[in-house]
Design an enzyme around this catalytic site. Structure first.
Site, PDB file in Angstrom:
ATOM      1  N   GLY A  19      -1.642  -0.016 118.861  1.00  0.00           N
ATOM      2  CA  GLY A  19      -2.242  -1.222 118.883  1.00  0.00           C
ATOM      3  C   GLY A  19      -1.424  -2.391 119.335  1.00  0.00           C
ATOM      4  O   GLY A  19      -0.045  -2.442 119.836  1.00  0.00           O
ATOM      5  N   ARG A  23      -1.169 -10.444 116.746  1.00  0.00           N
ATOM      6  CA  ARG A  23      -0.819 -11.617 115.694  1.00  0.00           C
ATOM      7  C   ARG A  23       0.476 -11.980 115.747  1.00  0.00           C
ATOM      8  O   ARG A  23       1.022 -13.035 114.889  1.00  0.00           O
ATOM      9  CB  ARG A  23      -1.388 -11.252 114.572  1.00  0.00           C
ATOM     10  N   THR A  89      -8.813   3.434 115.967  1.00  0.00           N
ATOM     11  CA  THR A  89      -7.927   4.256 115.321  1.00  0.00           C
ATOM     12  C   THR A  89      -8.517   5.602 115.413  1.00  0.00           C
ATOM     13  O   THR A  89      -7.850   6.607 115.369  1.00  0.00           O
ATOM     14  CB  THR A  89      -7.620   3.744 113.870  1.00  0.00           C
ATOM     15  N   GLU A 166     -15.092  -1.678 107.051  1.00  0.00           N
ATOM     16  CA  GLU A 166     -14.128  -2.512 107.518  1.00  0.00           C
ATOM     17  C   GLU A 166     -14.708  -4.004 107.181  1.00  0.00           C
ATOM     18  O   GLU A 166     -15.937  -4.340 107.089  1.00  0.00           O
ATOM     19  CB  GLU A 166     -14.237  -2.594 109.285  1.00  0.00           C
ATOM     20  N   ASN A 388      54.864 -11.800 112.291  1.00  0.00           N
ATOM     21  CA  ASN A 388      54.366 -12.951 111.818  1.00  0.00           C
ATOM     22  C   ASN A 388      53.871 -13.669 113.269  1.00  0.00           C
ATOM     23  O   ASN A 388      54.823 -14.193 114.089  1.00  0.00           O
ATOM     24  CB  ASN A 388      55.268 -13.651 111.065  1.00  0.00           C
ATOM     25  N   ASN A 397      44.729 -14.994 128.139  1.00  0.00           N
ATOM     26  CA  ASN A 397      44.335 -13.667 128.760  1.00  0.00           C
ATOM     27  C   ASN A 397      43.523 -13.561 129.990  1.00  0.00           C
ATOM     28  O   ASN A 397      43.461 -12.672 130.616  1.00  0.00           O
ATOM     29  CB  ASN A 397      43.457 -12.708 127.709  1.00  0.00           C
ATOM     30  N   ALA A 434      59.347 -22.769 118.623  1.00  0.00           N
ATOM     31  CA  ALA A 434      58.005 -23.693 118.487  1.00  0.00           C
ATOM     32  C   ALA A 434      57.722 -24.098 119.845  1.00  0.00           C
ATOM     33  O   ALA A 434      58.713 -24.639 120.701  1.00  0.00           O
ATOM     34  CB  ALA A 434      58.099 -24.762 117.641  1.00  0.00           C
TER      35      ALA A 434
HETATM   36  C1  UD1 Z   1      -6.901  -0.539 109.597  1.00  0.00           C
HETATM   37  C2  UD1 Z   1      -8.121   0.106 109.005  1.00  0.00           C
HETATM   38  C3  UD1 Z   1      -8.391  -0.474 107.758  1.00  0.00           C
HETATM   39  C4  UD1 Z   1      -7.167  -0.648 106.682  1.00  0.00           C
HETATM   40  C5  UD1 Z   1      -6.037  -1.093 107.494  1.00  0.00           C
HETATM   41  C6  UD1 Z   1      -4.558  -0.961 106.728  1.00  0.00           C
HETATM   42  C7  UD1 Z   1      -9.586   1.162 111.064  1.00  0.00           C
HETATM   43  C8  UD1 Z   1     -10.660   1.080 111.650  1.00  0.00           C
HETATM   44  N1  UD1 Z   1      -9.343   0.357 109.971  1.00  0.00           N
HETATM   45  O1  UD1 Z   1      -7.331  -1.916 110.035  1.00  0.00           O
HETATM   46  O2  UD1 Z   1      -9.606   0.113 107.097  1.00  0.00           O
HETATM   47  O3  UD1 Z   1      -7.340  -1.374 105.705  1.00  0.00           O
HETATM   48  O4  UD1 Z   1      -5.979  -0.470 108.901  1.00  0.00           O
HETATM   49  O5  UD1 Z   1      -3.743  -1.566 107.259  1.00  0.00           O
HETATM   50  O6  UD1 Z   1      -8.653   2.248 111.136  1.00  0.00           O
HETATM   51  N2  UD1 Z   1      -3.799   1.751 116.529  1.00  0.00           N
HETATM   52  C9  UD1 Z   1      -3.742   2.385 117.436  1.00  0.00           C
HETATM   53  N3  UD1 Z   1      -4.911   2.348 118.508  1.00  0.00           N
HETATM   54  C10 UD1 Z   1      -5.941   1.939 118.556  1.00  0.00           C
HETATM   55  C11 UD1 Z   1      -6.065   0.581 117.105  1.00  0.00           C
HETATM   56  C12 UD1 Z   1      -4.843   0.814 116.541  1.00  0.00           C
HETATM   57  O7  UD1 Z   1      -2.972   3.386 117.670  1.00  0.00           O
HETATM   58  O8  UD1 Z   1      -6.896   1.720 119.275  1.00  0.00           O
HETATM   59  C13 UD1 Z   1      -2.905   1.533 115.477  1.00  0.00           C
HETATM   60  C14 UD1 Z   1      -2.116   0.376 115.183  1.00  0.00           C
HETATM   61  O9  UD1 Z   1      -0.982   0.193 116.377  1.00  0.00           O
HETATM   62  C15 UD1 Z   1      -1.698   0.221 113.900  1.00  0.00           C
HETATM   63  C16 UD1 Z   1      -2.897   1.023 113.490  1.00  0.00           C
HETATM   64  O10 UD1 Z   1      -3.250   1.867 114.456  1.00  0.00           O
HETATM   65  O11 UD1 Z   1      -0.445   0.993 113.873  1.00  0.00           O
HETATM   66  C17 UD1 Z   1      -3.828   0.289 112.609  1.00  0.00           C
HETATM   67  O12 UD1 Z   1      -4.363  -0.668 113.699  1.00  0.00           O
HETATM   68  P1  UD1 Z   1      -4.946  -2.315 113.420  1.00  0.00           P
HETATM   69  O13 UD1 Z   1      -5.536  -2.674 114.329  1.00  0.00           O
HETATM   70  O14 UD1 Z   1      -3.771  -2.938 112.564  1.00  0.00           O
HETATM   71  O15 UD1 Z   1      -6.178  -1.950 112.081  1.00  0.00           O
HETATM   72  P2  UD1 Z   1      -6.321  -2.806 110.960  1.00  0.00           P
HETATM   73  O16 UD1 Z   1      -7.322  -3.837 111.629  1.00  0.00           O
HETATM   74  O17 UD1 Z   1      -5.245  -3.186 110.382  1.00  0.00           O
HETATM   75 CA    CA Z   2      -2.789  -3.448 110.350  1.00  0.00          CA
END
Ligand code: UD1
Ligand code: CA
Length: 480
Positions: A19, A23, A89, A166, A388, A397, A434
């Site tokens: 991700g 933020r 994800t 979500e 001392n 240096n 000194a």
């Molecule tokens: C996700 C969950 C949500 C949960 C929350 C908990 C989903 C759809 N939602 O939301 O239900 O309550 O985590 O923290 O899964 N990532 C990838 N590839 C992507 C998108 C994200 O590897 O395409 C990774 C991010 O780097 C991160 C993790 O997945 O480590 C979660 O992604 P993030 O975008 O933070 O999901 P949340 O909106 O927090």
């Molecule tokens: Ca997250």
């Protein structure tokens, strides 16, 4: 499951780290931000490896090279998986699954690189429950007072998990649910392989949600369950810098408590920061306002602080280090440092040595029992034993081209405000007057003087500053 022995051939861990971390508003990828001496992803990799899986796969995309390089350093056996342009994800998990050995069957743990406090014991409990239930999906959930932003666990009338929705797709009634998805799961690998390709992107974020497989497992007749964690902080996610500091405080409290249990006195846990990578012995005392970072180690009976920062620094038994900033330094047993000293890389203080107030050292070996008590700069120097160094010593240096060494033999006593113009050597047992400026080597046992003889121009003040208070004072003193 085994911790260091044979890996469990029926267990794989997928770490999601692709991700953007928008933020954080940072040029550094979110999962590489430091937490207690390790990048966020380092904590999660350590947890993954502690489960003893056959494979750890890490999905990357945003700042791919930086993240992949960090992962390779932290866990050289981890498999790096590149996410394509399908977001979400679910897609990340799908690609990671495809990277597992073809014949892999068993359970897949999915965790996020931005949930650093989730520990191996909690996951072991989740895996045990998943296996006992022969479940399709077992979700680690949390019950939060404020569930805003998280996916909600939707249960049916009988209390069984039905699906995850979500925040952005939820109805008002669903948003009122306090049980949330932590983003950590155990899945049956075969079921996950079959179901993920069927998950679409028809949702508010146009992403392929991993959370959607929960309903799919249920529809296929596989048991699905959600287990709440005992305390919400275990699954706290880091999405912005405020959350990063909250997680850091929580982790620090755990680290400090762990050292207290192991016999370390920490007077004020709230102002004491100890990296996960630090080692401390029994009967170490840490006073308020101290930070112990990196590969710092402190031996038995030593006292650190107050107001001391140690980075990659070794402190020996019974040493005291007070109001000090030290980086890559070694403080010998029984030595004392501070208050107000600055130890730079390459400083080694011998047993029973002392570096005192307003002293800066760099690349300096200070022998056993030797003292540099006040107002000095000692750089690129080698000082023998029982030396001392009087107040105000400076090793000059640097000649604007190169750094040179100052070598001072055993049992030397220097004078106040000596300057050593390096390269220069002072032989063992020598004494220095000194104010001397030492440009030439001093033979062992010699007395070195370089300050010019003192001259007096009698009556100068009365002659050149007549009528001043100084002249009056001089006249009065003369008549005494
Ligand atoms: C996700 C969950 C949500 C949960 C929350 C908990 C989903 C759809 N939602 O939301 O239900 O309550 O985590 O923290 O899964 N990532 C990838 N590839 C992507 C998108 C994200 O590897 O395409 C990774 C991010 O780097 C991160 C993790 O997945 O480590 C979660 O992604 P993030 O975008 O933070 O999901 P949340 O909106 O927090
Ligand atoms: Ca997250």
């Amino acid at each position: 499951m085994t911790e260091l022995g044979t890996p469990d051939p029926r267990l794989a861990v997928i770490v999601l780290a692709a991700g953007q971390g928008t933020r954080m508003r940072s040029a550094t990828p979110k999962v590489l931000h430091d937490l207690a001496g390790l990048p966020l992803v380092g904590h999660v990799l350590a947890t993954a490896r502690a489960l003893g899986p056959a494979v750890v796969a890490v999905v990357v995309r945003h700042e791919r090279d930086l993240v992949a390089e960090a992962v390779a350093t932290l866990d050289p056996d981890a498999v790096i998986v590149d996410q394509d342009d399908v977001p979400g994800t679910g897609r990340a998990a799908e690609l990671a699954l495809a990277a597992l050995p073809e014949d892999f069957a068993g359970d897949v743990v999915v965790i996020s690189a931005d949930v650093p406090l989730l520990d191996a014991d909690t996951l072991r409990g989740l895996i045990a429950r998943h296996r006992a239930d022969a479940a399709g999906a077992t979700i680690l959930s949390a019950v939060l007072d404020d569930a805003t932003g998280y996916g909600r666990i939707v249960r049916d009338a009988a209390g069984a998990v039905d699906r995850i929705v979500e925040q952005k797709d939820a109805t008002d009634a669903e948003r009122a649910i306090h049980e949330v998805n932590s983003g950590s799961y155990v899945f049956d690998a075969t079921g996950l392989r079959q179901l993920l390709p069927g998950i679409g992107t028809d949702n508010a974020q146009r992403e392929k949600y991993l959370t959607d497989v929960v309903a799919a497992f249920r529809a296929s007749g596989s048991p699905v369950a959600a287990l709440p964690v005992p305390a919400p902080w275990i699954v706290a996610g880091v999405n912005d810098r405020a959350q990063l500091s909250e997680v850091a405080r929580q982790l620090n409290a755990l680290i400090v408590r762990g050292w207290q249990v192991a016999g370390v006195t920490v007077q004020d846990p709230a102002t004491t920061w100890i990296d996960r990578t630090v080692t401390l012995a029994e009967d170490v005392t840490i006073l308020p306002g101290s930070q112990l970072r990196g590969a710092t180690s402190v031996e038995r009976g030593a006292t650190i602080g107050p107001d001391t920062t140690l980075v990659d620094t070794e402190v020996g038994e019974r040493a005291t280090v007070k109001r000090v900033d030290a980086n890559l330094a070694v403080v010998g047993a029984g030595a004392s440092v501070g208050p107000w000293a600055y130890l730079r890389p390459g400083t080694r203080i011998g047993e029973g040595g002392h570096v005192g107030t307003f002293v800066e050292t760099k690349n300096a070996v200070i022998g056993a029992g030797s003292k540099v008590p006040h107002l000095s700069y000692i750089g690129d120097a080698e000082i023998g034993a029982d030396v001392n160094i009087a107040a105000g010593a400076i090793t000059a240096n640097y000649d604007d081209l190169a750094k040179h060494r100052t070598v001072i033999g055993d049992h030397v006593h220097t004078g106040a405000q000596n300057v050593f113009v390096a390269p220069v050597t002072v032989g063992a047992g020598a004494k220095i007057g000194a104010g001397a400026l030492i440009r030439k080597d001093v033979p062992p046992g010699a007395l070195a003087l370089s300050a010019g003889p003192q001259r007096h121009m009698m009556g100068w003040v009365e002659e050149h500053r007549p009528g001043t208070a100084a002249a009056e004072a001089a006249r009065a003193a003369d008549h005494d």
